[in-house]
Design a protein around this motif. Sequence first.
Motif, mmCIF file in Angstrom:
data_model
loop_
_atom_site.group_PDB
_atom_site.id
_atom_site.type_symbol
_atom_site.label_atom_id
_atom_site.label_comp_id
_atom_site.label_asym_id
_atom_site.label_seq_id
_atom_site.Cartn_x
_atom_site.Cartn_y
_atom_site.Cartn_z
ATOM 1 N N PHE A 1 0.931 -1.084 0.007
ATOM 2 C CA PHE A 1 -0.097 0.160 0.003
ATOM 3 C C PHE A 1 0.896 1.199 0.012
ATOM 4 C CE2 PHE A 1 -2.105 -3.508 2.237
ATOM 5 C CZ PHE A 1 -3.275 -3.478 1.831
ATOM 6 N N TYR A 2 0.317 2.477 -0.709
ATOM 7 C CA TYR A 2 0.993 3.499 -0.437
ATOM 8 C C TYR A 2 0.444 4.230 0.827
ATOM 9 C CZ TYR A 2 2.257 3.200 -5.498
ATOM 10 O OH TYR A 2 2.808 2.880 -6.422
ATOM 11 N N ASP A 3 1.241 5.098 1.349
ATOM 12 C CA ASP A 3 1.093 5.741 2.634
ATOM 13 C C ASP A 3 -0.279 6.495 2.417
ATOM 14 O OD1 ASP A 3 3.385 4.794 3.487
ATOM 15 O OD2 ASP A 3 4.218 6.876 4.106
ATOM 16 N N HIS A 4 -0.593 7.098 1.151
ATOM 17 C CA HIS A 4 -1.880 7.747 1.214
ATOM 18 C C HIS A 4 -3.087 6.834 1.200
ATOM 19 C CE1 HIS A 4 -1.677 6.671 -2.989
ATOM 20 N NE2 HIS A 4 -2.917 6.816 -2.900
ATOM 21 N N GLN A 5 -2.783 5.752 1.016
ATOM 22 C CA GLN A 5 -3.956 4.573 0.821
ATOM 23 C C GLN A 5 -4.532 4.418 2.340
ATOM 24 O OE1 GLN A 5 -2.232 1.768 -1.937
ATOM 25 N NE2 GLN A 5 -4.227 1.737 -2.665
ATOM 26 N N LEU A 6 -3.372 4.307 3.262
ATOM 27 C CA LEU A 6 -3.494 4.049 4.744
ATOM 28 C C LEU A 6 -4.015 5.009 5.679
ATOM 29 C CD1 LEU A 6 -0.477 1.547 4.767
ATOM 30 C CD2 LEU A 6 -2.925 1.113 4.652
ATOM 31 N N MET A 7 -3.542 6.514 5.190
ATOM 32 C CA MET A 7 -3.945 7.474 6.003
ATOM 33 C C MET A 7 -5.229 7.847 6.307
ATOM 34 S SD MET A 7 -1.089 8.929 6.933
ATOM 35 C CE MET A 7 -1.766 10.576 7.618
ATOM 36 N N ASP A 8 -5.923 7.859 7.783
ATOM 37 C CA ASP A 8 -7.118 7.823 8.028
ATOM 38 C C ASP A 8 -8.231 6.698 8.126
ATOM 39 O OD1 ASP A 8 -6.934 10.742 8.347
ATOM 40 O OD2 ASP A 8 -7.398 11.094 6.404
ATOM 41 N N LEU A 9 -7.420 5.607 7.929
ATOM 42 C CA LEU A 9 -8.169 4.419 8.041
ATOM 43 C C LEU A 9 -8.568 4.272 9.420
ATOM 44 C CD1 LEU A 9 -6.339 1.644 5.892
ATOM 45 C CD2 LEU A 9 -8.241 3.015 5.277
ATOM 46 N N ASP A 10 -9.738 3.753 9.810
ATOM 47 C CA ASP A 10 -10.008 3.336 11.242
ATOM 48 C C ASP A 10 -9.180 2.125 11.535
ATOM 49 O OD1 ASP A 10 -11.814 5.575 11.336
ATOM 50 O OD2 ASP A 10 -13.439 4.477 10.348
ATOM 51 N N VAL A 11 -8.907 1.950 12.680
ATOM 52 C CA VAL A 11 -8.190 0.939 13.371
ATOM 53 C C VAL A 11 -9.094 0.247 14.337
ATOM 54 C CG1 VAL A 11 -6.083 0.102 14.473
ATOM 55 C CG2 VAL A 11 -5.880 1.955 13.046
ATOM 56 N N ASP B 1 -8.653 -3.232 4.946
ATOM 57 C CA ASP B 1 -9.726 -3.286 3.681
ATOM 58 C C ASP B 1 -10.074 -1.643 3.355
ATOM 59 O OD1 ASP B 1 -12.313 -3.180 2.852
ATOM 60 O OD2 ASP B 1 -13.202 -4.735 4.501
ATOM 61 N N LEU B 2 -9.335 -1.518 2.253
ATOM 62 C CA LEU B 2 -9.740 -0.164 1.603
ATOM 63 C C LEU B 2 -11.138 0.306 1.367
ATOM 64 C CD1 LEU B 2 -6.600 0.074 -0.541
ATOM 65 C CD2 LEU B 2 -6.730 0.918 1.694
ATOM 66 N N ASP B 3 -11.887 -0.743 0.976
ATOM 67 C CA ASP B 3 -13.526 -0.459 0.544
ATOM 68 C C ASP B 3 -14.079 0.030 2.000
ATOM 69 O OD1 ASP B 3 -13.174 -1.210 -2.027
ATOM 70 O OD2 ASP B 3 -13.621 -3.168 -1.735
ATOM 71 N N GLU B 4 -13.663 -0.632 3.003
ATOM 72 C CA GLU B 4 -14.517 -0.529 4.643
ATOM 73 C C GLU B 4 -13.572 0.842 5.146
ATOM 74 O OE1 GLU B 4 -17.408 -1.388 5.672
ATOM 75 O OE2 GLU B 4 -17.719 -2.575 3.722
ATOM 76 N N GLN B 5 -12.417 1.015 4.550
ATOM 77 C CA GLN B 5 -11.585 2.113 5.201
ATOM 78 C C GLN B 5 -11.348 1.877 6.554
ATOM 79 O OE1 GLN B 5 -10.294 5.491 3.969
ATOM 80 N NE2 GLN B 5 -10.177 3.894 2.452
ATOM 81 N N ARG B 6 -10.754 0.536 6.832
ATOM 82 C CA ARG B 6 -10.213 0.032 8.117
ATOM 83 C C ARG B 6 -8.920 -0.820 8.012
ATOM 84 N NH1 ARG B 6 -14.065 -4.642 10.358
ATOM 85 N NH2 ARG B 6 -13.719 -6.039 8.436
ATOM 86 N N ALA B 7 -8.305 -0.797 9.193
ATOM 87 C CA ALA B 7 -7.245 -1.625 9.363
ATOM 88 C C ALA B 7 -7.768 -2.450 10.581
ATOM 89 C CB ALA B 7 -5.880 -1.034 9.561
ATOM 90 N N VAL B 8 -7.529 -3.919 10.440
ATOM 91 C CA VAL B 8 -7.963 -4.864 11.585
ATOM 92 C C VAL B 8 -6.661 -5.280 12.137
ATOM 93 C CG1 VAL B 8 -9.152 -6.754 12.083
ATOM 94 C CG2 VAL B 8 -10.202 -5.393 10.295
ATOM 95 N N ILE B 9 -6.790 -5.235 13.447
ATOM 96 C CA ILE B 9 -5.526 -5.472 14.054
ATOM 97 C C ILE B 9 -5.617 -6.657 15.245
ATOM 98 C CG2 ILE B 9 -4.217 -3.441 13.726
ATOM 99 C CD1 ILE B 9 -4.654 -2.790 16.919
ATOM 100 N N ASP B 10 -4.612 -7.470 15.493
ATOM 101 C CA ASP B 10 -4.918 -8.420 16.458
ATOM 102 C C ASP B 10 -3.642 -8.057 17.690
ATOM 103 O OD1 ASP B 10 -5.364 -10.624 18.157
ATOM 104 O OD2 ASP B 10 -4.787 -12.180 16.606
#
Length: 191
Positions: free
Chosen positions: A96-106, A152-161
């Motif tokens: 991923f490019y940084d701009h794709q990850l910025m502002d994602l909900d975690v 998940d770019l469609d849902e604008q979120r990053a899932v963490i464990d």
Amino acid sequence: MQLVVGRIGRAHGIKGELTVEVRTDEPELRLAPGAVLTTDPASAGPLTIEAGRVHSGRLLLRFVGVRDRNAAEALRNTLLIAEVDPEQLPDEPDEFYDHQLMDLDVVTVDGTEVGRITEISHLPSQDLFIVERPDGGEVLIPFVEEIVTEIDLDEQRAVIDPPPGLIDDRAEIASARDAEDGEARPAEDAG
């Protein structure tokens, strides 16, 4: 759109070569001879790459017009910035490019809200998400497969464990003696 693709390090030799800390997964594309890069600070550029080579595991670049060690040292710590089409995506599906990850909900795997990615720090050993918590605090999340289980770019979120203690202070510390007893105990204040 602009992406930081490198940071200039020390001069190498006396003929204007510079070490470059690579900050792109595509150095052969972004840092190739002929590439014109803007800079931060802007007064240092734009810079055109004249030649490049790898020496002892480090990328060395020579820029048009930089002919000696003094000119090279003047560029130290300058960020190299490439212009990229915002619709262009990395070749690999898990990049991923940084701009794709910025502002994602975690969120955690059980759906608990952690915060929002506000910055990405590129360290030599790994990348870190800097996540702003709902209470205004920050938490650092290593961007490694074991912890970040899904983007998940469609849902604008990053899932963490997250492992215990990464996003809260409820970590349990077990000493070797406790492990022999077959139980873990919370850490005690020695003071």
